[in-house]
Scaffold this motif. Structure first.
Motif, PDB file in Angstrom:
ATOM      1  N   GLN A  19      -5.148  18.817  42.320  1.00  0.00           N
ATOM      2  CA  GLN A  19      -6.051  18.615  43.590  1.00  0.00           C
ATOM      3  C   GLN A  19      -7.151  19.652  43.628  1.00  0.00           C
ATOM      4  OE1 GLN A  19      -3.813  16.456  46.930  1.00  0.00           O
ATOM      5  NE2 GLN A  19      -2.469  18.348  46.162  1.00  0.00           N
ATOM      6  N   LEU A  40     -12.681  15.322  48.136  1.00  0.00           N
ATOM      7  CA  LEU A  40     -11.443  15.455  47.492  1.00  0.00           C
ATOM      8  C   LEU A  40     -11.287  14.870  46.198  1.00  0.00           C
ATOM      9  CD1 LEU A  40      -9.301  14.072  50.685  1.00  0.00           C
ATOM     10  CD2 LEU A  40     -10.009  16.475  50.299  1.00  0.00           C
ATOM     11  N   HIS A  41     -10.463  15.781  45.257  1.00  0.00           N
ATOM     12  CA  HIS A  41     -10.312  15.344  43.810  1.00  0.00           C
ATOM     13  C   HIS A  41      -8.799  15.391  43.674  1.00  0.00           C
ATOM     14  CE1 HIS A  41     -11.048  14.978  39.589  1.00  0.00           C
ATOM     15  NE2 HIS A  41     -10.234  15.980  39.428  1.00  0.00           N
ATOM     16  N   TYR A  43      -6.505  13.736  44.884  1.00  0.00           N
ATOM     17  CA  TYR A  43      -5.794  13.860  46.253  1.00  0.00           C
ATOM     18  C   TYR A  43      -4.362  12.989  46.366  1.00  0.00           C
ATOM     19  CZ  TYR A  43      -4.645  13.181  51.234  1.00  0.00           C
ATOM     20  OH  TYR A  43      -4.089  13.287  52.573  1.00  0.00           O
ATOM     21  N   ASP A  44      -3.497  13.568  46.672  1.00  0.00           N
ATOM     22  CA  ASP A  44      -2.134  12.753  46.183  1.00  0.00           C
ATOM     23  C   ASP A  44      -1.307  12.662  47.667  1.00  0.00           C
ATOM     24  OD1 ASP A  44      -1.241  15.325  47.000  1.00  0.00           O
ATOM     25  OD2 ASP A  44       0.020  15.868  45.073  1.00  0.00           O
ATOM     26  N   GLY A  45      -2.192  12.733  48.654  1.00  0.00           N
ATOM     27  CA  GLY A  45      -1.720  12.463  49.912  1.00  0.00           C
ATOM     28  C   GLY A  45      -1.295  13.576  50.865  1.00  0.00           C
ATOM     29  N   SER A  46      -1.462  14.880  50.324  1.00  0.00           N
ATOM     30  CA  SER A  46      -0.860  16.168  50.943  1.00  0.00           C
ATOM     31  C   SER A  46      -1.758  16.221  52.161  1.00  0.00           C
ATOM     32  CB  SER A  46      -1.432  17.400  49.794  1.00  0.00           C
ATOM     33  OG  SER A  46      -0.655  17.129  48.730  1.00  0.00           O
ATOM     34  N   ASN A  61      -4.792  16.064  59.158  1.00  0.00           N
ATOM     35  CA  ASN A  61      -4.360  14.953  58.427  1.00  0.00           C
ATOM     36  C   ASN A  61      -4.812  13.725  59.050  1.00  0.00           C
ATOM     37  OD1 ASN A  61      -3.278  14.819  55.949  1.00  0.00           O
ATOM     38  ND2 ASN A  61      -1.294  14.050  56.492  1.00  0.00           N
ATOM     39  N   SER A  77     -10.525   9.173  53.396  1.00  0.00           N
ATOM     40  CA  SER A  77      -9.955   8.198  52.238  1.00  0.00           C
ATOM     41  C   SER A  77      -9.481   9.181  51.074  1.00  0.00           C
ATOM     42  CB  SER A  77     -11.223   7.474  51.764  1.00  0.00           C
ATOM     43  OG  SER A  77     -11.964   8.325  51.147  1.00  0.00           O
ATOM     44  N   ARG A  78      -9.005   8.754  49.999  1.00  0.00           N
ATOM     45  CA  ARG A  78      -8.360   9.685  49.022  1.00  0.00           C
ATOM     46  C   ARG A  78      -9.633  10.134  48.171  1.00  0.00           C
ATOM     47  NH1 ARG A  78      -3.271   8.554  47.630  1.00  0.00           N
ATOM     48  NH2 ARG A  78      -3.489   9.339  45.739  1.00  0.00           N
ATOM     49  N   ARG A  79     -10.993   9.923  48.467  1.00  0.00           N
ATOM     50  CA  ARG A  79     -12.062  10.413  48.013  1.00  0.00           C
ATOM     51  C   ARG A  79     -12.808  11.354  48.734  1.00  0.00           C
ATOM     52  NH1 ARG A  79     -16.025   6.164  45.413  1.00  0.00           N
ATOM     53  NH2 ARG A  79     -16.640   8.353  44.504  1.00  0.00           N
TER      54      ARG A  79
END
Length: 398
Positions: A19, A40-41, A43-46, A61, A77-79
């Motif tokens: 991450q 974010l690169h 990203y696993d939901g941390s 969060n 988002s995840r990005r």
């Protein structure tokens, strides 16, 4: 919008890691909306946390942690994570931390810079500007961040001023003082104070123009109509006056008496000066001098007009005299200038007989000398025109 090269480099470096978080620096004008972005690169939901420059958590969060409604989370988002701040204030400047908590903690700061664009510069004049003295002009920008550039111009030519600045809290007060010597011809000229600043659009400047108000003593000029005056004419004198401030009173005077001349003179005043009319000129007016005077707080001025009135008919005058003997003096006479008719009169045609054609007389000889029994030349004095000699006759007829 394409990411900046530095951001691409950071992303390339982060490849292969689990991450990574990358933040962008932001520059905004005071009062506008600032957008802070954390990329974010992997990203696993941390947990993702955003903190302000005072290290207060804004969002945890995706959940608001600080009750400041000026901050709004517009994307999570995840990005990326995008945060908007509106309106931006000077005290909001500083580093905003994007923190990513995973197996190890990743964080990066996004620096927010708030610019304060200058308002229109304020130009003031120090004291009254008088011709021949020094004038002081002040150009003030009371609030700007970072400091602005102040310059003076006249007719696209830069004038040297003295700049200064004072920091007041987070902003700067700036002043540029221009001192120049002014003359009468500078009254009404325009000088410009120009301000440049990085908060202004490219190529744009703020300008304030100032019109110089230079005071000077009056000047007076008299014009006469007609230019050549004869007995019976009407004299019109126009007195043109200039001055700053404008003269409050324009007056006429006469060398040989008062103005107005009782029962004759007419006066008229206007913003340009004054006018004097004197009808039915006569011999008694000849030689008078008329004066026009005006004044203001810086001095007085006057102009003068000597009146010359010429006779309606020509009168010859003695121009030269030559003693010929102890008892005889030769006088040469000539007509004066400014006559309605030339003197002597041109010859007229004379008829030859009761029915014969008119034959012009030959032109008379030059004015013959006049003889006087005086033994020496007396003072030149007007004389009556001599009687023309006998006309030349034509050929004899039976």
């Amino acid at each position: 919008m394409e990411p900046p090269p530095l951001l691409l480099l950071l992303w390339a470096t982060a490849l292969g890691r689990a991450q990574e978080v990358v933040a962008e620096n932001v520059t905004v004008l005071e009062g506008d909306t600032a957008e802070i972005t954390c990329h974010l690169h992997g990203y696993d939901g941390s947990i993702v946390v955003i903190q302000n420059p005072a290290r207060q958590t804004l969002f945890f969060n995706g959940t608001r942690a600080l009750k400041d409604e000026r901050f709004q989370l517009v994307e999570f988002s995840r990005r990326r994570l995008r945060l908007q701040l509106s309106p931006a204030r000077l005290e909001d400047e500083g580093g905003y931390s994007c923190q990513l908590y995973g197996e190890d903690t990743r964080h990066q700061n996004a620096t927010l810079t708030v610019l304060v664009p200058p308002a229109e510069p304020e130009v003031t004049q120090g004291g009254v500007a008088v011709a021949g003295a020094e004038l002081e002009l002040r150009c003030l920008v009371p609030r700007a961040r970072p400091p602005a550039g102040l310059r003076w111009y006249r007719d696209r030519r830069e004038l040297p001023g003295v700049p200064s600045r004072e920091q007041r809290g987070l902003v700067f007060l700036q002043l540029n003082v221009l001192r120049l010597r002014v003359e009468r011809g500078d009254n009404g000229a325009v000088v410009t104070c120009e301000v440049t600043h990085p908060a202004l659009p490219r190529g744009q400047r703020r300008r304030t123009q100032y019109t110089l108000d230079v005071q000077y003593p009056p000047s007076v000029r008299i014009q006469a109509s007609p230019r050549v005056l004869r007995e019976g004419d009407t004299l019109v004198l126009s007195c043109s006056v200039t001055g700053n401030p404008p003269p409050t009173e324009v007056s006429w005077s006469r060398s040989n008496g008062s103005v107005p001349v009782p029962g004759r003179a007419e006066q008229r005043a206007g913003p340009w000066g004054a006018e004097l009319r004197l009808p039915d000129l006569g011999p008694g007016d000849n030689g008078d001098t008329y004066s026009c005077a005006a004044g203001n707080a810086h001095g007085r001025a006057s102009a003068h007009y000597p009146l010359r009135v010429y006779a309606t008919h020509c009168q010859p005058t003695v121009t030269h005299c030559h003693p010929l003997s102890p008892t005889v003096t030769q006088l040469l006479v000539s007509p004066p200038r400014h006559c309605q008719r030339p003197w002597p009169h041109p010859p007229r045609p004379r008829p030859l007989g009761p029915s014969g054609p008119a034959i012009p007389q030959a032109p008379p000889p030059p004015t013959p000398p006049l003889h006087t029994p005086r033994g020496s030349c007396g003072p030149a004095h007007p004389m009556a025109p001599p009687t023309p000699g006998p006309a030349l006759s034509g050929p004899a007829h039976p």
